[in-house]
Design an enzyme around this catalytic site. Structure first.
Site, PDB file in Angstrom:
ATOM      1  N   SER A 221       3.071  -2.413  10.500  1.00 25.25           N
ATOM      2  CA  SER A 221       4.846  -2.309  10.496  1.00 25.25           C
ATOM      3  C   SER A 221       5.040  -3.819  10.056  1.00 25.25           C
ATOM      4  O   SER A 221       6.286  -4.302  10.595  1.00 25.25           O
ATOM      5  CB  SER A 221       5.166  -2.259  11.819  1.00 25.25           C
ATOM      6  OG  SER A 221       4.702  -0.428  11.923  1.00 25.25           O
TER       7      SER A 221
ATOM      8  N   GLU B 149      -5.026  -4.887  10.406  1.00 27.94           N
ATOM      9  CA  GLU B 149      -5.111  -3.902  10.870  1.00 27.94           C
ATOM     10  C   GLU B 149      -4.666  -3.242  11.500  1.00 27.94           C
ATOM     11  O   GLU B 149      -5.328  -1.953  12.138  1.00 27.94           O
ATOM     12  CB  GLU B 149      -4.778  -2.051   9.622  1.00 27.94           C
ATOM     13  CG  GLU B 149      -3.964  -3.655   8.376  1.00 27.94           C
ATOM     14  CD  GLU B 149      -3.543  -2.694   7.395  1.00 27.94           C
ATOM     15  OE1 GLU B 149      -2.170  -2.462   6.101  1.00 27.94           O
ATOM     16  OE2 GLU B 149      -4.478  -1.451   7.097  1.00 27.94           O
TER      17      GLU B 149
ATOM     18  N   LYS C 275       0.589   4.414  -0.270  1.00 25.22           N
ATOM     19  CA  LYS C 275      -0.496   5.242   0.041  1.00 25.22           C
ATOM     20  C   LYS C 275      -0.280   6.569  -0.769  1.00 25.22           C
ATOM     21  O   LYS C 275      -0.214   6.619  -1.805  1.00 25.22           O
ATOM     22  CB  LYS C 275      -0.197   5.412   1.869  1.00 25.22           C
ATOM     23  CG  LYS C 275       0.326   4.678   2.593  1.00 25.22           C
ATOM     24  CD  LYS C 275       0.221   4.810   3.821  1.00 25.22           C
ATOM     25  CE  LYS C 275       0.222   3.151   4.377  1.00 25.22           C
ATOM     26  NZ  LYS C 275       0.139   3.335   6.055  1.00 25.22           N
TER      27      LYS C 275
ATOM     28  N   ASN D 286       1.165  -1.615   0.213  1.00 25.41           N
ATOM     29  CA  ASN D 286      -0.139   0.023  -0.146  1.00 25.41           C
ATOM     30  C   ASN D 286       0.663   1.245   0.694  1.00 25.41           C
ATOM     31  O   ASN D 286       1.321   1.448   0.550  1.00 25.41           O
ATOM     32  CB  ASN D 286      -1.197   0.018   0.912  1.00 25.41           C
ATOM     33  CG  ASN D 286      -1.726   1.030   1.216  1.00 25.41           C
ATOM     34  OD1 ASN D 286      -1.557   2.444   0.835  1.00 25.41           O
ATOM     35  ND2 ASN D 286      -2.093   1.230   2.778  1.00 25.41           N
TER      36      ASN D 286
ATOM     37  N   GLU E 154      -6.942   5.152   7.544  1.00 25.89           N
ATOM     38  CA  GLU E 154      -6.740   6.327   7.736  1.00 25.89           C
ATOM     39  C   GLU E 154      -7.808   6.830   6.685  1.00 25.89           C
ATOM     40  O   GLU E 154      -7.806   7.749   7.184  1.00 25.89           O
ATOM     41  CB  GLU E 154      -5.078   6.160   6.654  1.00 25.89           C
ATOM     42  CG  GLU E 154      -4.533   6.107   7.237  1.00 25.89           C
ATOM     43  CD  GLU E 154      -2.802   5.553   6.598  1.00 25.89           C
ATOM     44  OE1 GLU E 154      -3.119   5.681   5.253  1.00 25.89           O
ATOM     45  OE2 GLU E 154      -1.967   4.849   7.204  1.00 25.89           O
TER      46      GLU E 154
ATOM     47  N   GLY F 133       2.255   2.333  10.793  1.00 23.53           N
ATOM     48  CA  GLY F 133       3.180   3.126  10.763  1.00 23.53           C
ATOM     49  C   GLY F 133       4.338   3.353  11.893  1.00 23.53           C
ATOM     50  O   GLY F 133       4.639   4.500  11.554  1.00 23.53           O
TER      51      GLY F 133
ATOM     52  N   HIS G 158      -9.602   1.215   4.379  1.00 22.22           N
ATOM     53  CA  HIS G 158      -8.112   1.387   5.171  1.00 22.22           C
ATOM     54  C   HIS G 158      -8.361   2.779   6.174  1.00 22.22           C
ATOM     55  O   HIS G 158      -9.353   2.777   6.340  1.00 22.22           O
ATOM     56  CB  HIS G 158      -7.423   1.639   4.098  1.00 22.22           C
ATOM     57  CG  HIS G 158      -5.681   2.261   4.778  1.00 22.22           C
ATOM     58  ND1 HIS G 158      -5.031   3.048   6.006  1.00 22.22           N
ATOM     59  CD2 HIS G 158      -5.019   0.920   4.986  1.00 22.22           C
ATOM     60  CE1 HIS G 158      -4.515   2.819   5.737  1.00 22.22           C
ATOM     61  NE2 HIS G 158      -3.778   1.125   6.382  1.00 22.22           N
TER      62      HIS G 158
HETATM   63  P1  PGA Z   1       2.607  -0.074   7.732  1.00 20.81           P
HETATM   64  O1  PGA Z   1       1.135   0.639   7.065  1.00 20.81           O
HETATM   65  O2  PGA Z   1       3.344  -0.471   7.532  1.00 20.81           O
HETATM   66  O3  PGA Z   1       3.416   1.401   7.611  1.00 20.81           O
HETATM   67  O4  PGA Z   1       3.144   0.211   9.927  1.00 20.81           O
HETATM   68  C1  PGA Z   1       0.603  -0.890   6.496  1.00 20.81           C
HETATM   69  C2  PGA Z   1      -0.558   0.105   6.280  1.00 20.81           C
HETATM   70  O5  PGA Z   1      -1.128   0.413   6.856  1.00 20.81           O
HETATM   71  O6  PGA Z   1      -1.079  -0.958   4.902  1.00 20.81           O
END
Ligand code: PGA
Length: 254
Positions: A211, A165, A11, A9, A97, A171, A95
């Site tokens: 992560s 998630e 983003k 992903n 976010e 992140g 997601h």
């Molecule tokens: P990350 O993000 O691997 O940077 O923690 C995962 C995601 O948001 O899908």
């Protein structure tokens, strides 16, 4: 038999040109890897160049979001038909976010999942609890609400993938431990069984996200109910994502 999926992903990172370079490099590095679906999800503007760069490689391209209507007066939105025409085969929906910053709810997730599946694309539907929800012992209640509110009507579709998630792991560098991931995945699979039956529960793929890195993927994939990963930061660099893909290969679950 559940074939693992590793989805990157990206983003709001990478221009079309940057996406081309990364996809080309990734394609070379994963050329010899078998037994895992490799997906990259660039921003909308980089989708055509990512699809072109992925052509002839084992990489598939996905989008990070969509709108549920086929067309209409919805300024700024993109339909699944538009994504399909570009050559996208996957769409991420719900997601955290999107839920946190753009007002996505279980009801909109439900509509978007329906639209993606209707178009014949694979939907990676996301869910997960916040830190506060985990610390107050509500993890399972939150996951159940998200499944029942956003996913339940679609569970028997073979093109639906769930991505667990935990918001506190995204992140932050704080990966869920393999045991925490397994506990949540087993709970989700149990819930799918209750809602849609044992056949669907044993076939549906449940990805872990938050992560994921080259050095923790093997331990996560060793868990019986972890069928792949949704990878943010560590998917932006081809070398690091290729290592994660390699870590997930040949870990097919029955
Ligand atoms: P990350 O993000 O691997 O940077 O923690 C995962 C995601 O948001 O899908």
């Amino acid at each position: 038999m559940r074939t693992p999926i590793m989805a990157g992903n990206w983003k709001m990172y990478k221009t079309a040109r940057e996406a081309t370079d990364t996809v080309r490099s990734l394609g070379e590095q994963v050329a010899g890897v078998t037994g895992v679906e490799v997906v990259v999800c660039p921003p909308f503007t980089a989708l055509p160049s990512a699809v072109a760069a992925a052509s002839g490689s084992r990489i598939a391209v996905g989008a990070q979001d969509c709108y549920w209507e086929k067309e209409g007066a919805y300024t700024g939105e993109i339909s699944v038909a538009m994504l399909a025409e570009l050559g996208c085969r996957y769409v991420i929906v719900g997601h955290s976010e999107r839920r946190q910053y753009f007002g996505e709810t279980d009801a909109t997730v439900d509509k978007k999942i329906g639209a993606v599946l209707h178009q014949g694309l694979t939907c990676i539907g996301c869910l997960g609890e916040t830190l506060q929800e985990r610390e107050s012992g509500q993890t399972f209640a939150v996951l159940e609400r998200q499944v029942r509110g956003g996913f339940a009507r679609h569970l028997s579709a073979s093109h639906l993938v769930i991505a667990y998630e935990p918001v506190w792991a995204i992140g932050t560098g704080k990966t869920a431990t393999p045991a925490q991931a397994q506990e949540a995945h087993a709970f989700l699979r149990g819930l799918v069984k209750e809602v849609a039956g044992p056949g669907v529960a044993s076939a549906i793929r449940i990805l872990y996200g938050g992560s994921v890195k080259p050095d923790n993927i093997a331990a996560l994939m060793a868990q019986p109910d972890v069928d792949g990963g949704l990878v943010g930061g560590a998917s932006l660099e081809a070398g690091s994502f290729a290592k994660i893909v390699a870590g997930a290969a040949q870990t097919r679950k029955t």
